[in-house]
Design an enzyme around this catalytic site. Structure first.
Site, PDB file in Angstrom:
ATOM      1  CG  ASN A   1      -0.034   0.204   2.426  1.00 18.59           C
ATOM      2  OD1 ASN A   1       1.063  -0.112   2.508  1.00 18.59           O
ATOM      3  ND2 ASN A   1      -0.887   0.539   3.394  1.00 18.59           N
TER       4      ASN A   1
ATOM      5  CB  CYS B   1       2.404   4.465   4.155  1.00 21.40           C
ATOM      6  SG  CYS B   1       1.335   5.928   3.750  1.00 21.40           S
TER       7      CYS B   1
ATOM      8  CD  GLU C   1       0.642   0.843   6.276  1.00 22.33           C
ATOM      9  OE1 GLU C   1       1.735   1.506   5.596  1.00 22.33           O
ATOM     10  OE2 GLU C   1      -0.328   1.702   6.179  1.00 22.33           O
TER      11      GLU C   1
END
Ligand code: UDP
Length: 570
Positions: free
Chosen positions: A273, A275, A277
């Site tokens: 995704n 960001c 994580e």
């Protein structure tokens, strides 16, 4: 639902954020919700899945309480959309891009539908044929991944997620794609690809070639043939040079991620995704939520008993979110229901360490963080295994392929940035140290407003070293370090993101990854402005060796627009 006896009081910042983006509004734009009614809307919608169960009322009440008291908050789309007509509750999606016009523009369309509902999208551009490769149907040449990425970027710019959330994308290219050099330097110019984070998917073979000083092969995706070979070390140094320059591209260690793929029979991980994580298979989505660790210290100790109870409740909550979610397209619904991944994360780690008097960058701080993360995972798994008995294991579960017992969710934990939810909960974001301890806000008539971290103020008053003068000095220097009035122990405890050494940042990421994080961690490795390229290189190698699944470095002051600044002006 029985009303709570203790009224939850939110900070002014939290109320402002909620009013601007979370509370429902009427047609005239008037806010029609409060924190209490928002929590009721969300807990009612999520509990509804179990409306036939004898536990229904109890579940609904416990969902409400954990949100209302800020013990656990789900990701923003859930807070915004649960119980509304949009009904899309997940923060992250990965969409495949097939190597055809139809494939590329289908991905853009799907991405637009996801963005419209507040989700973020990750794409791998690795399957696209390289620039100048031949196109049979038109007898022309391909424009390559980067020129298509610009179309994705423009589409995102136009949609801007309905005004509530900025469009966010992750763009990934494998290190062995023929266009990799262009990709590495694509964001050198800071005006381009502003709706994307770019990350290079680095393989173990590449890291081996870097170490051994050998060449490695670039493979044309459309033919599977070697197009050329490059000096691995030179490519690695180029990535480092640009990451040093302005923090992009990031790196993803794709083989480490795929070693933990619970359902390899469904495909490989290609992207995360936005960001970083959450690794997901093509068309998977995942809903996230974070435990607010700052609420679990009692009498100077970690309150594991209550933490365990909240994690168990939050696991059921996130599992239910999958069932009451309104998915943007059928392919996403189908894949998500096969694996039922959830992302239980943490926020307020630094608050917890401060309350225990442990420095973030110390062995003891790391050991404490690891103990908590393992416990969170253990309790989440315990509940997920029970849910598998009650409701069935995730449909793609195959005992032959898995080292884990049958459970309801193929992935349980990941550590999110919690950019907004940590503002609501008034704690340090995700697993990061605080970014500043004392901040100056220049208000209109030239006055300076001094904002002091709540823990620091409390400790300083308790220990007798609080003074306005000292607070102003800390704000001006941007650090608690080196002020004689502050005892050395407290200087250590209140080190901020830039005071913590890059090694300590990476060690924290590594130990959390190893102790209880299934998917990955969104974390910035902060470096001082004076850091050299060699230091960035050492950071990458250290992160790789510690088993991190991705790494983002940021050298202070290296981007025109820094999101946060110690000396913020109003
Ligand atoms: N995200 C997004 N747009 C945003 C912020 C976040 O799409 O403006 C997605 C993205 O996938 C990110 C995930 O939400 O990785 C979690 O981000 P964060 O924890 O900061 O979200 P929050 O729930 O705090 O808003």
């Amino acid at each position: 639902m029985t009303p709570d006896l203790t009224k939850q009081v939110l900070t002014k910042t939290a109320e402002t954020v909620l009013a601007r983006r979370y509370y429902l509004k009427d047609r005239t734009g008037e806010v029609v919700e409060t924190w209490e009614t928002l929590c009721k809307r969300v807990s009612n919608a999520v509990a509804e899945v179990d409306k036939e169960s004898k536990q229904f009322e109890a579940l609904r009440e416990s969902y409400f309480r954990m949100m209302y008291h800020l013990d656990f908050l789900p990701n923003s789309p859930c807070l915004m959309n649960a119980g509304t007509d949009i009904g899309q509750l997940s923060a992250c999606f990965v969409l495949p891009i097939e190597d055809s016009m139809d494939g590329i523009f289908t991905a853009i369309r799907n991405g637009a539908l996801v963005h419209k509902t507040g989700g973020g999208t990750g794409y791998s551009f690795s399957r696209l044929r390289s620039r100048n490769a031949s196109v049979r149907s038109t007898q022309g040449v391909a424009s390559g991944p980067l020129s298509f990425a610009a179309v994705f970027d423009a589409a995102t710019e136009t949609i801007k997620q309905g005004g509530k959330r900025r469009g966010a994308n992750m763009g990934v290219l494998r290190i062995d794609h023929p266009d990799i050099m262009d990709f590495i330097s694509a964001k050198e110019n800071q005006d381009k690809f502003n709706n994307f984070n770019f990350s290079v998917a680095i393989t173990d073979d590449f890291m081996k070639a870097v170490e051994e000083g050998t060449e490695y092969a670039l493979i044309e995706p459309s033919t599977g043939e070697v197009s050329e070979t490059l000096d691995a070390k030179a490519v690695f140094e180029k990535i480092i040079d640009l990451a040093w320059h302005n923090g992009e591209p990031g790196v993803l260690f794709i083989d480490a991620a795929n070693r933990d793929n619970m359902t390899p029979q469904l495909g490989d991980f290609e992207a995360t995704n936005p960001c970083g994580e959450q690794w997901l298979l093509p068309y998977e989505s995942c809903n996230l939520g974070s435990l607010n660790l700052s609420n679990f210290v009692k009498n100077g100790k970690v309150d594991y008993k209550r933490m365990g109870q909240v994690v168990r409740v939050a696991t059921s909550f996130l599992d239910n979110v999958i069932d009451c979610n309104r998915f943007p397209i059928p392919e996403i619904e189908e894949m998500t229901l096969k694996t039922r991944k959830i992302g239980m994360g943490i926020m307020g780690l630094h608050d917890l360490l401060i309350q225990l008097g442990l420095p973030y960058g110390s062995e003891e701080g790391r050991a404490q963080a690891a103990e908590i993360m393992s416990y969170v995972r253990e309790k989440a798994e315990e509940r997920s295994v029970e849910l598998a008995v009650e409701k069935g294991a995730f449909p793609a579960y195959d005992a032959k392929l898995n080292k884990y017992p049958a459970r309801r969710n193929a992935a349980l934990t990941s550590i999110q940035p919690t950019g907004t939810v940590s503002m609501i909960a008034d704690c340090a974001s995700g697993c990061e140290p605080y970014f500043s301890i004392v901040m100056i806000k220049n208000v209109m008539d030239g006055d300076r407003l001094i904002l002091v971290n709540k823990h620091f103020e409390q400790v300083a008053r308790r220990e007798g070293f609080y003074s306005e003068k000292l607070m102003a000095k800390v704000a001006d220097s941007g650090t608690v370090i080196g002020h004689d009035e502050i005892p050395v122990h407290w200087q250590e405890v209140f080190r901020t993101a830039q005071d913590v050494s890059p090694e300590d940042h990476i060690q924290m990421q590594g130990i959390l990854q190893k102790n209880g994080v299934d998917s990955s961690i969104s974390k910035t490795i902060n470096l001082p402005n004076s850091a050299t390229r060699e230091e960035v290189e050492l950071s990458y190698i250290m992160g790789y060796k510690l088993g991190c699944k991705g790494l983002t470095v940021y050298r202070d002051g290296s981007r025109d627009q820094q999101v946060l600044n110690t000396k913020e002006s109003a």
